[in-house]
Design a protein around this motif. Structure first.
Motif, short mmCIF file in Angstrom:
data_model
loop_
_atom_site.label_atom_id
_atom_site.label_comp_id
_atom_site.label_asym_id
_atom_site.label_seq_id
_atom_site.Cartn_x
_atom_site.Cartn_y
_atom_site.Cartn_z
N ASP A 1 14.62 13.33 0.57
CA ASP A 1 15.11 14.45 -0.03
C ASP A 1 15.21 14.35 -1.52
O ASP A 1 15.43 13.51 -1.88
N ASP A 2 14.47 15.38 -2.02
CA ASP A 2 14.37 15.23 -3.47
C ASP A 2 15.36 15.62 -4.25
O ASP A 2 15.51 15.33 -5.42
N ASP A 3 16.56 16.45 -3.52
CA ASP A 3 17.63 16.62 -4.44
C ASP A 3 18.80 15.48 -4.35
O ASP A 3 19.24 14.93 -2.96
N ALA B 1 21.68 15.27 -5.17
CA ALA B 1 23.10 15.55 -4.71
C ALA B 1 23.19 15.53 -3.28
O ALA B 1 23.88 15.00 -2.57
N VAL B 2 22.00 16.02 -2.66
CA VAL B 2 21.91 16.04 -1.25
C VAL B 2 21.88 14.79 -0.65
O VAL B 2 22.31 14.48 0.42
#
Lengths: 213, 504
Positions: free
Chosen positions: A16-18, A20-21
């Motif tokens: 996942d590029d995020d 925080a996720v």
């Protein structure tokens, strides 16, 4: 090629590029006793793919990322003959895209945000899946076909609308009934098909080859 | 050799015959010439002594009229009143002259014909003039009838004098029906009952209210239908006064304008919906990410707490479940908002590619920014129809063309080229400009939402365009030309679509 002793329920390759996720989901899955290996892009994941132990592992990948997107990564793995169960995540709730992913062989899809139960049951199902291709899907098919046979013609139409990614309102309009009636049909379908989640229903539809190409 | 002219007033007759400027010929009962006056000599080139004694049809009458003249000559002998006819004389040098004759018989006391007196008028030149005039009139008439606007002339009383072919088409009256009727049959109320007064007012005061300027009016067809028209009136005075009206039927033009306006409106609407949808999707995505992170973190904490034995943790776990519940509620609100705005499914039907492109170009070039731009179109023939959502495809085209127009605001050379072609199973639409091109940095993010190089604008146009073209299973690309400016290409599949259409 090494895996810590406390691998527990299995390995999850989270892409996942995020950030925080990544951090949140990794924390959740670690707490749930999975071994988590994170990548911030498909490219990064591919670069370390060789060094990863892919036995008892599942790829949990976001559909929408810059660079190589989730679907492309999945297609690439299929092309390269890498047998790794895939679960796609979508923040869009983009059903047609999820349907496409599942047609390409994804085991499941998760709509963000998800609960502990949703993600763990999806992961466990993927991990318990016998390796190698679509054998289980075929085995399940007669049973599934029988369940599908119990649907009324109207319910089949509603199911078709659902897997095409239409909203209740849109389905209602095209069938010339009220949205409430569509919702009632929808619940009936879930019960008759014995689907515990929307994703499972979509998965069944994919197996039944109901989805449009 | 002079004939016996005793029975007429000799000297005077002689003088008259020789003085008059018209041919006078006296024939004997057998048709041979007995008198051939000097005007006849001048006309024919024969001298009297060459003519006298010969029969007139033997040398003066053109061949094809000989029998006719003979039979007239025979008839003349049985009648007492003058007879009139026209024939052609052939002059000595071979020219033909058209002569109108008045013949009379001169009888002796027994009542038998002794001579026939023929006086003629050479009408050759007059006929030529008349013919030329008729030809000019026919020519004018053909121009008027070929005129794409209705041409109607009226006199001072308002009565129709002529009614062109287009007037017949336009108003539904035949020319024969219209001529002589008051022109107010073509005018709906209130003008209908006022028109006579208008003319009277003008004739009395000379005050021009409509002559010489174009004016939009409503006109009335034979079937009573009213239609918008542009009227020009001019005046022609040559003894009598004639008013010429040119009436241009604007019904079709209005329809075209209305269709363009409608398309423009639909495009604006679709544009707004598309923009909102794109924003909603972006927001949904951007907000769902932190919500996912938060829900996951809360889940992680909750799972970790469950592994401990402290009694206080039970409450904390419940509270954390509430946190996750609230996060899901927020996410659900976002989803509803997006579903509400976004999913306008494409509605495809068959459309002619070139027509779609032409309309979009017309709409895109409305407005001041397009001033000074030289448009070049090269739409290949025979592209046929494609399954598409017309409004959405036009939305893409308008967007791309407007971008091209905007890009050329500062450049001296402003050339916009729009072309269509067929390339390997795809129909390609190209939009080329002579602007500064796209920067490398911009090029990377061209189709992403909120990427823009413009001061005004949100940068979602091309992002929407890509969404639309993707939904049509097509491709949209941009490249900078080496010669400067950039090219946008839109490729739509020719075949793949039918399958999708069939399924519906």
């Amino acid at each position: 090629m090494t895996r810590p002793q406390n691998a527990g329920r299995g390995a999850v390759f989270l892409v996942d590029d995020d950030v925080a996720v990544q951090r949140g989901v990794a924390a959740l899955l670690t707490a749930a006793e999975y071994h988590v290996e994170t990548s911030k892009s498909a490219e990064e994941f591919l670069s370390k793919l060789e060094s990863l132990d892919r036995s008892n592992a599942v790829l949990l990948v976001d559909i929408c990322m810059p660079g190589i997107q989730g679907l492309e990564l999945q297609e690439k793995l299929v092309e390269d003959g890498i047998d790794l169960p895939v679960i796609v995540m979508t923040a869009h709730g983009d059903i047609p895209m999820a349907v496409r992913a599942m047609r390409n062989g994804a085991i499941d899809f998760l709509e963000k945000p998800f609960t502990v139960e949703e993600v763990t049951s999806a992961l466990d199902r993927a991990l318990s899946r016998p390796r190698s291709a679509n054998a289980p899907a075929r085995a399940a098919q007669p049973q599934l076909t029988a369940k599908f046979g119990t649907l009324t013609p109207r319910e089949k139409e509603v199911l078709q609308g659902i897997v095409d990614g239409d909203t209740n309102k849109k389905i209602a309009r095209s069938l010339d009934v009220s949205p409430r009636t569509v919702e009632a049909h929808r619940q009936k379908i879930m019960i008759k098909m014995d689907a515990k989640s929307f994703a499972e229903l979509v998965r069944m539809a994919v197996t039944l080859d109901m989805t449009s190409r | 050799m002079k004939p016996d002219l005793e029975d007429i007033d000799g000297a005077l007759s002689e003088l008259v015959i020789e003085t008059v400027d018209t041919p006078v010929v006296i024939l004997g009962a057998d048709g041979s010439i007995v008198r051939f006056n000097s005007a006849s000599e001048r006309l024919t080139g024969y001298f009297a002594d060459e003519a006298i004694g010969r029969k007139v049809w033997d040398f003066l009458i053109i061949e094809k009229e000989r029998d006719t003249v003979k039979s007239i000559f025979e008839k003349t002998q049985g009648e007492n009143t003058p007879t009139h006819f026209t024939n052609f004389w052939k002059t000595k040098d071979g020219q033909q002259r058209r002569i109108e004759w008045s013949n009379n018989t001169i009888r002796n006391k027994l009542g038998d014909v002794s001579y026939i007196l023929a006086t003629g008028i050479d009408v050759t030149d007059q006929v030529a003039t008349e013919f030329a005039l008729a030809e000019t009139q026919a020519y004018l008439r053909s121009i008027i009838d070929a005129c794409p606007v209705a041409v109607i002339t009226i006199n001072e009383q308002g009565l129709i004098q002529s009614f062109s072919t287009e007037a017949e088409h336009c108003f539904g009256y035949r020319e024969a029906e219209a001529i002589g009727r008051n022109v107010n049959i073509l005018i709906p109320e209130p003008g209908h009952s006022q028109h006579d007064r208008y003319i009277k007012h003008y004739l009395e005061t000379g005050e021009k209210k409509i002559i010489g300027r174009a004016r939009p009016i409503f006109a009335k067809r034979e079937n009573g239908e009213k239609f918008p028209a542009m009227l020009h009136v001019s005046e022609f005075k040559d003894g009598t006064r004639i008013f010429v009206g040119f009436v241009e039927d604007l019904t079709h033009q209005r329809m075209t304008e209305r269709r363009l306006e409608e398309t423009q409106f639909q495009l604006q609407h679709a544009g707004r919906i598309g923009a909102m949808g794109e924003i909603a999707t972006s927001i949904a995505h951007e907000l769902n990410q932190p919500l996912t992170a938060a829900a996951s973190l809360a889940g992680a904490v909750s799972l970790n707490l469950k592994k401990t034995d402290y009694p206080e943790t039970k409450d904390a776990i419940e509270l954390l479940e509430d946190v996750v519940g609230e996060i899901r509620r927020a996410s659900e609100i976002i989803r509803q908002m997006r579903d509400f705005i976004r999913k306008r499914k494409t509605e495809k039907s068959l459309h002619r590619v070139n027509k779609v492109v032409e309309e979009a170009t017309a709409v895109a070039l409305i407005g001041a920014e397009s001033a000074g731009i030289k448009l070049e179109t090269d739409l290949v023939e025979g592209l046929g129809e494609l399954q598409m959502d017309r409004i959405q495809i036009q939305q893409v085209l308008v967007n791309v063309i407007r971008n091209a127009v905007d890009a050329m605001q500062e450049t001296t050379e402003k050339r916009l080229k729009i072309s269509t072609s067929r390339i390997g199973g795809f129909v390609e639409i190209r939009v080329e400009d002579t602007g500064p091109g796209i920067t490398d940095e911009m090029m990377k993010r061209l189709f992403e939402p909120f990427a823009t190089s413009k001061e005004s604008g949100m940068g979602i146009g091309l992002s929407i365009s890509k969404t639309i073209i993707d939904a049509h299973q097509g491709k949209i690309n941009a490249i900078n030309k080496e010669s400067g400016g950039c090219v946008f290409t839109i490729n739509l599949p020719e075949g793949a679509y039918d399958e999708a259409a069939k399924r519906r």
